[in-house]
Design an enzyme around this catalytic site. Structure first.
Site, PDB file in Angstrom:
ATOM      1  CG  ASP A 297       0.796   1.519   2.910  1.00 64.70           C
ATOM      2  OD1 ASP A 297       1.038   2.707   2.645  1.00 64.70           O
ATOM      3  OD2 ASP A 297       1.053   1.006   4.034  1.00 64.70           O
TER       4      ASP A 297
ATOM      5  CG  HIS B 281       4.913   7.588  -1.063  1.00 64.29           C
ATOM      6  ND1 HIS B 281       6.023   8.084  -0.408  1.00 64.29           N
ATOM      7  CD2 HIS B 281       3.908   7.620  -0.157  1.00 64.29           C
ATOM      8  CE1 HIS B 281       5.714   8.369   0.836  1.00 64.29           C
ATOM      9  NE2 HIS B 281       4.432   8.124   1.020  1.00 64.29           N
TER      10      HIS B 281
HETATM   11  P1  AMP Z   1       3.766   8.736   4.120  1.00 68.86           P
HETATM   12  O1  AMP Z   1       5.256   8.923   3.935  1.00 68.86           O
HETATM   13  O2  AMP Z   1       3.252   9.350   5.402  1.00 68.86           O
HETATM   14  O3  AMP Z   1       2.962   9.183   2.940  1.00 68.86           O
HETATM   15  O4  AMP Z   1       3.461   7.192   4.294  1.00 68.86           O
HETATM   16  C1  AMP Z   1       4.389   6.172   4.032  1.00 68.86           C
HETATM   17  C2  AMP Z   1       3.617   4.898   3.779  1.00 68.86           C
HETATM   18  O5  AMP Z   1       4.546   3.908   3.408  1.00 68.86           O
HETATM   19  C3  AMP Z   1       2.831   4.370   4.990  1.00 68.86           C
HETATM   20  O6  AMP Z   1       1.459   4.203   4.637  1.00 68.86           O
HETATM   21  C4  AMP Z   1       3.510   3.024   5.288  1.00 68.86           C
HETATM   22  O7  AMP Z   1       2.610   2.033   5.725  1.00 68.86           O
HETATM   23  C5  AMP Z   1       4.118   2.672   3.936  1.00 68.86           C
HETATM   24  N1  AMP Z   1       5.294   1.811   4.006  1.00 68.86           N
HETATM   25  C6  AMP Z   1       6.395   1.971   4.779  1.00 68.86           C
HETATM   26  N2  AMP Z   1       7.278   0.963   4.572  1.00 68.86           N
HETATM   27  C7  AMP Z   1       6.723   0.170   3.623  1.00 68.86           C
HETATM   28  C8  AMP Z   1       7.141  -1.039   2.971  1.00 68.86           C
HETATM   29  N3  AMP Z   1       8.300  -1.650   3.274  1.00 68.86           N
HETATM   30  N4  AMP Z   1       6.314  -1.593   2.047  1.00 68.86           N
HETATM   31  C9  AMP Z   1       5.136  -1.006   1.751  1.00 68.86           C
HETATM   32  N5  AMP Z   1       4.689   0.128   2.334  1.00 68.86           N
HETATM   33  C10 AMP Z   1       5.465   0.703   3.260  1.00 68.86           C
END
Ligand code: AMP
Ligand code: ZN
Length: 160
Positions: free
Chosen positions: A34, A103
């Site tokens: 993440d 995810h």
């Molecule tokens: P959620 O949709 O609330 O379950 O969380 C989305 C997660 O994706 C968050 O913890 C972000 O930090 C993570 N995230 C968003 N963009 C990226 C990226 N480019 N690479 C890795 N993690 C990401």
């Protein structure tokens, strides 16, 4: 850090079009760090194919992704030295989903790290047993509904 309409950052990652730190991959899934970890070792397990949320995910793919999560969890615990772990899926805006590509979060936890997903929810009442029984009965009814569907792997909407 939400997804812009018509664009999916996790599809970019799957296509190799965005920066990523991969810790596991196979034909159906990819797991990576993440970008804004709760603690070091915070991993996301992601399907290669685009499905918005838990409710859109074909059962066989969901089963596979949770198997991957189960494989990764002990390795993450070892590497992070964490005391505990949260396995979180947020499905839909009301549940706090930010990236609309399914995810699973594997979040190593430490006492006092300040992250809070504490249950039971302190502001929630404990309903009468009849209310719990009634809701359980309604779910049993919904499970028996012959029109209940889940998509098959190729039925999903294409990447936006
Ligand atoms: P959620 O949709 O609330 O379950 O969380 C989305 C997660 O994706 C968050 O913890 C972000 O930090 C993570 N995230 C968003 N963009 C990226 C990226 N480019 N690479 C890795 N993690 C990401
Ligand atoms: Zn996507």
């Amino acid at each position: 850090m939400g997804t812009q309409p018509g664009h999916c950052i996790f599809c970019d990652i799957v296509k190799g079009a965005a920066e990523v730190s991969v810790c596991y991959e196979d034909t159906e899934s990819i797991a990576f760090m993440d970008i804004q970890p709760v603690n070091a070792g915070h991993v996301l397990v992601v399907s290669r194919q685009h499905f918005e949320s838990f409710l859109d995910l074909p059962k066989s793919l969901g089963t596979h992704l949770f198997e991957v999560a189960m494989e990764l969890a002990p390795a993450i615990r070892k590497v992070s030295g964490a005391d505990g772990m949260n396995v979180i899926v947020s499905s839909g805006a009301a549940a706090g989903q930010d990236v609309y590509h399914f995810h699973i979060h594997l979040i190593p936890r430490r006492q006092g790290d300040g992250f809070d997903v504490r249950l039971p929810f302190a502001e929630a009442d404990v309903p009468d047993r009849t209310v719990l029984d009634m809701t359980a009965a309604r779910i049993i009814g919904a499970l028996r509904d012959p029109t209940r569907t889940r998509p098959t792997p190729r039925q999903s909407a294409a990447v936006p």
